[in-house]
Write a protein that holds these residues in place. Structure first.
Motif, PDB file in Angstrom:
ATOM      1  N   GLU B 202       0.827  -1.207   0.000  1.00  0.00           N
ATOM      2  CA  GLU B 202       0.000   0.000   0.000  1.00  0.00           C
ATOM      3  C   GLU B 202       0.862   1.258   0.000  1.00  0.00           C
ATOM      4  OE1 GLU B 202      -3.703  -1.912   2.504  1.00  0.00           O
ATOM      5  OE2 GLU B 202      -2.616  -0.209   3.310  1.00  0.00           O
ATOM      6  N   ILE B 203       1.943   1.207   0.787  1.00  0.00           N
ATOM      7  CA  ILE B 203       2.850   2.356   0.855  1.00  0.00           C
ATOM      8  C   ILE B 203       3.381   2.672  -0.537  1.00  0.00           C
ATOM      9  CG2 ILE B 203       5.052   3.176   1.797  1.00  0.00           C
ATOM     10  CD1 ILE B 203       3.028   2.915   3.992  1.00  0.00           C
ATOM     11  N   PHE B 204       3.740   1.601  -1.267  1.00  0.00           N
ATOM     12  CA  PHE B 204       4.277   1.824  -2.618  1.00  0.00           C
ATOM     13  C   PHE B 204       3.204   2.326  -3.561  1.00  0.00           C
ATOM     14  CE2 PHE B 204       7.623  -0.904  -0.987  1.00  0.00           C
ATOM     15  CZ  PHE B 204       8.727  -0.187  -1.412  1.00  0.00           C
ATOM     16  N   GLU B 205       1.981   1.891  -3.322  1.00  0.00           N
ATOM     17  CA  GLU B 205       0.916   2.259  -4.239  1.00  0.00           C
ATOM     18  C   GLU B 205       0.526   3.728  -4.082  1.00  0.00           C
ATOM     19  OE1 GLU B 205      -2.271  -0.486  -4.232  1.00  0.00           O
ATOM     20  OE2 GLU B 205      -3.540   0.781  -5.490  1.00  0.00           O
ATOM     21  N   ILE B 206       0.552   4.231  -2.838  1.00  0.00           N
ATOM     22  CA  ILE B 206      -0.103   5.515  -2.617  1.00  0.00           C
ATOM     23  C   ILE B 206       0.816   6.648  -2.157  1.00  0.00           C
ATOM     24  CG2 ILE B 206      -0.784   4.998  -0.233  1.00  0.00           C
ATOM     25  CD1 ILE B 206      -3.511   6.280  -1.148  1.00  0.00           C
ATOM     26  N   CYS B 207       1.988   6.317  -1.597  1.00  0.00           N
ATOM     27  CA  CYS B 207       2.782   7.375  -0.965  1.00  0.00           C
ATOM     28  C   CYS B 207       3.765   8.055  -1.935  1.00  0.00           C
ATOM     29  CB  CYS B 207       3.548   6.812   0.218  1.00  0.00           C
ATOM     30  SG  CYS B 207       2.443   6.259   1.500  1.00  0.00           S
ATOM     31  N   ASN B 208       4.039   9.341  -1.678  1.00  0.00           N
ATOM     32  CA  ASN B 208       5.045  10.069  -2.428  1.00  0.00           C
ATOM     33  C   ASN B 208       6.405   9.998  -1.738  1.00  0.00           C
ATOM     34  OD1 ASN B 208       2.353  11.997  -2.283  1.00  0.00           O
ATOM     35  ND2 ASN B 208       3.054  11.477  -4.339  1.00  0.00           N
ATOM     36  N   ARG B 209       6.332   9.967  -0.404  1.00  0.00           N
ATOM     37  CA  ARG B 209       7.563   9.814   0.378  1.00  0.00           C
ATOM     38  C   ARG B 209       7.275   8.852   1.503  1.00  0.00           C
ATOM     39  NH1 ARG B 209      10.219  15.025   2.567  1.00  0.00           N
ATOM     40  NH2 ARG B 209       8.109  15.598   3.204  1.00  0.00           N
TER      41      ARG B 209
END
Lengths: 327, 506
Positions: B202-209
């Motif tokens: 999820e972090i990879f899918e949605i985060c910019n940093r």
């Protein structure tokens, strides 16, 4: 050299005191209260007054033992005062008809246990909350007490029965001994048996306790049955002290018992129920009452003071708790 | 983009614990900033400081260049901070609309303006694309729907900083996709968003940093998600390399230990039958509401089944209460640890021995405190339960350690079959790995494990076989060699759900 030693002891006494304050602040408050009253209230710290004090808290003390279990499991019982009245009357009637003290005592205790069993069964099996159940039962039991007695006090003819409440052993009246024994028995039950631990677990989280394989319904019924039996026994002791069974006695007693427990740090939502808390709670209530009587404070003011003490005690505890978690 | 929310050397000390140390980093407007770390790494403490619940011991935070000194949660909310927690704070007996506007209901002549309230609620539900009647009571909604309501409620405050704490732990794939769309929408509108999750995909899918925490320290902030991989994140979080969190190992299987035949009851549409063998980890996969938990509740005796037979070791085991199940060696680790598992106000010691103490009774009634303490110390060591002492209240431990306490509770019994419902929900990677190892060890001792999970990689990672449930019935059983994400998902998704999903993806 000796100076540092003194400092050392001072520090340990201080930390001990701090520890005690953290763990059971009410004990500390009671000790201070007791010393203060002994110094400032004449006649307070005399053997006769101490015995009188013990006698006056013995009834609340006995029932507080079992109420502690009720509260520990997250419930409470408002019908104990009526069981006390009923069992006293019932015991008196049995003694007068059969002439047997033993039968009378057994009848009083079993009568109370039966009401407790009904309370517990309704609460556990039908899932009705304890407030409504015990409130309803309270009315029924009070009514039955009046029916059995015909509406007025039942004088007891058997003199040997009076020894239970009025006799003494080693200079202490029997009711005090009975209360001490009760606290020991129920303290051990609470801390050293599965029954006690299961009770605490249920109050801490009923669903988790059930899923962990505790027979929660059985334990609940047991808690209320024992509570009923204890209230019944207290009723018998009271009847013995008053030499009669009184159907209209002990109004407000249930709430006295509950407030004494809460005063000592027993949680109303269950799971937290130190036995020393119940003891101290009972003692604080009784001691304050006793001191006010000695100081001739009018009854009207005594109500105000007692209520204020309960609220202040609970507030102090709450403050301590929030203070601790925010450090 | 300039930093909007800044943490300046923020530190926090609890009695005896250094929870956060010298945390300095910032969140910008219009970005989704991921926070990752194991349980106890300090993410929750940081969120608590941001929410105003705990003041920092050192340092300060500033919003839009202005130093903030939150006295309580109210002042944080007034400064435009909204935090969406894992736990739900909704009133079950009130309607969706009332819950959404709790605390600031629109008024007309001093009375609640029901019409306006309904309108606001409906607009908000439309915004989060949730098709729920605002007049419905919260208790009539599924857990996932409640979670969406919680999110809608936080968004209503029109906050500039929105922090999500594990928002997807009880959402289905479809709802997760929708939530991500909402989050993207919010960040495009210039909100500063903090996203805390254990699910690294999820972090990879949605985060910019993304910022990694470990042991109360900020380890690193990755400025560009392209420069970081799953393995790098995990190794920063754990402080060592974990190449394969599941570390699956094949184990020998024995005879059938649990047999369930034609079991039927509430929450099931068709009778369910399956078997568990000694040494087997049997996975149960399905969407929320597929009937997995309901089936286990029937077998464990929490709810009463209306038909069917259960056998343990070929002996009838039709339990009508959890107590009977425990006596037959069937144990259950519930999905909701907090409400069904732990007794928060009692100690680690008491929580572990709650069931097993019946084996060490002295003189008929007395519990053996020495034996209990030995048992507790054994498991604190064996399972590496992080607690200051055996007398610590379980409510003060982290989620992973609470789960270990429940495991220890059953491992101290003579367990034959262990049902684990969402065994690692909300638990960090390192502890997850430990729990999987425990599961393998247990099955090597000829026990059987049923592992219910909504986390597809997890079920596929640890199970020897997977049973798939859909809308109250068992639809398939796959052996490990047949596992594939597409196959399992397509079996688990209802036909119309699949259609919805593809629509949302478009």
């Amino acid at each position: 050299m000796s100076n540092t030693a003194v400092k050392q002891t001072n520090r340990t006494v201080l930390t001990l005191f701090k520890d005690l304050w953290e763990k059971s602040g009410m004990v500390v408050i009671y000790i201070i209260l007791f010393i203060g009253l002994s110094i400032f209230v004449p006649y307070f710290f005399t053997l006769r007054n101490m015995i009188g004090l013990g006698l006056s808290v013995s009834m609340v003390g006995m029932v507080a033992c079992t109420m502690l279990f009720c509260l520990a499991s997250g419930d409470f019982d408002l019908s104990v005062e009526n069981i006390v009245a009923f069992s006293g009357v019932f015991c008196a009637v049995i003694i007068n008809t059969t002439g047997s003290v033993v039968l009378g005592v057994i009848g009083g205790v079993l009568g109370g246990a039966l009401f407790g069993l009904i309370n517990g069964t309704i609460i556990a099996k039908a899932g009705i909350n304890a407030l409504i159940t015990t409130l309803g039962m309270a009315q029924i039991i009070r009514g039955l007490g009046f029916i059995v007695s015909g509406g007025s006090a039942v004088g007891i003819q058997k003199v040997s029965f009076f020894a239970i409440g009025n006799g003494s052993f080693l200079g202490l009246p029997n009711p005090i001994w009975i209360t001490i024994v009760c606290f020991i028995i129920f303290g051990v039950l609470l801390n050293n048996t599965t029954y006690g631990k299961n009770t605490l677990a249920m109050g801490g989280n009923m669903e988790a306790a059930r899923l962990a394989g505790i027979g929660v319904n059985k334990v609940k019924i047991l808690i209320f049955s024992i509570q009923g039996a204890m209230a019944g026994f207290a009723g018998v002791v009271l009847a013995s002290r008053m030499t009669s069974g009184q159907p209209n006695t002990s109004v407000g007693f249930s709430l006295d018992v509950i407030s004494a427990c809460v005063l000592g740090g027993v949680s109303l939502s269950g799971g937290i129920a130190p036995i020393q808390g119940a003891i101290v709670g009972v003692l604080i209530m009784g001691t304050v009452q006793n001191a006010m009587n000695l100081m001739n404070i009018p009854t009207f003011y005594q109500y105000v003071v007692r209520g204020a003490i309960l609220l202040i005690a609970v507030l102090v505890d709450k403050f301590k708790e929030t203070h601790r978690s925010s450090i | 983009m300039t930093p909007y929310l800044e943490f300046n050397s923020v530190g926090k000390t609890f009695p005896g614990v250094r929870a956060l140390n010298e945390i300095t980093f910032n969140i910008k407007q219009g970005e989704v900033h991921g926070l990752v770390g194991e349980n106890g790494a300090g993410k929750s403490t940081l969120l608590k400081i941001l929410s105003g619940a705990h003041p920092p011991t050192e340092g300060y935070l500033s919003i839009n260049g202005e130093q903030k000194d939150f006295k309580n949660t109210r002042s944080a909310i007034d400064s435009g901070v909204a935090i969406i927690y894992q736990e739900l704070y909704l009133v079950p007996d009130m309607s969706v609309a009332e819950n959404l506007l709790l605390g600031h209901m629109p008024k007309k002549y001093g009375f609640v303006d029901h019409k306006k309230m309904k309108k606001i609620a409906q607009d908000q539900l439309d915004f989060i694309m949730e098709d729920i009647d605002p007049a419905k009571k919260i208790k009539e909604l599924s857990i996932a729907q409640r979670q969406m309501i919680e999110i809608a409620k936080a968004l209503l405050q029109d906050s500039q900083i929105i922090a999500f704490d594990e928002p997807t732990s009880s959402l289905s794939d479809k709802e997760t996709k929708r939530l991500f769309k909402i989050i993207k929408n919010l960040s495009e509108n210039g909100k500063a968003i903090i996203y805390v999750s254990h699910r690294l995909e999820e972090i990879f899918e949605i985060c910019n940093r993304v910022t990694v925490f470990r042991d109360g320290e900020r380890v690193q902030t990755f400025e560009n998600m392209k420069e970081v991989t799953h393995d790098i994140l995990v190794s920063r979080m754990v402080g060592r390399d974990i190449t394969d969190v599941y570390s699956y190992r094949p184990r020998p299987q024995g005879k059938c230990i649990l047999s369930v035949k034609e079991v039927m009851g509430d929450g099931l549409k068709k009778p369910a039958s399956f078997e568990v063998k000694q040494g087997e980890i049997l996975g149960f996969f399905g969407l929320v509401g597929a009937g997995r938990t309901e089936l286990m509740r029937l077998i464990y005796g929490i709810d009463q089944k209306s038909g069917g037979k259960v056998k343990i070791d070929n002996k009838p085991a039709d339990h009508s209460s959890p107590r009977a199940s425990v006596e037959n060696g069937l144990m259950y680790c519930p999905e909701d640890r907090k409400y069904d598992g732990i007794i928060p106000v009692r100690s680690v010691d008491e929580n572990i021995n709650i069931s097993a103490r019946r084996h060490y009774i002295k003189a008929g009634i007395f519990i053996d405190k020495k034996k209990e303490a030995e048992n507790t110390m054994k498991f604190i060591k064996q399972l590496d339960i992080k607690t200051p002492s055996k007398d610590q209240l379980v409510g003060n431990l982290s989620g992973g350690n609470q789960q270990k306490v429940i495991l220890a509770r059953w491992l101290s019994e003579d367990v034959k079959i262990l049902i684990m419902d969402e065994p690692t929900r909300g638990i960090d990677v390192g502890t997850k790995n430990e729990i999987y190892h425990l599961m393998y060890n247990l099955t090597e001792e000829e026990k059987g494990i049923i592992c219910i999970s909504s986390d597809l990689p997890e079920v596929m990672g640890v199970s020897d076989r997977i049973i798939i449930m859909r809308e109250g019935e068992i639809v398939a059983s796959l052996n490990r060699s047949e596992f594939s994400e597409e196959k399992i998902l397509s079996l688990a998704l209802p036909v119309d759900e699949e259609k919805n999903r593809s629509e949302i993806n478009e």
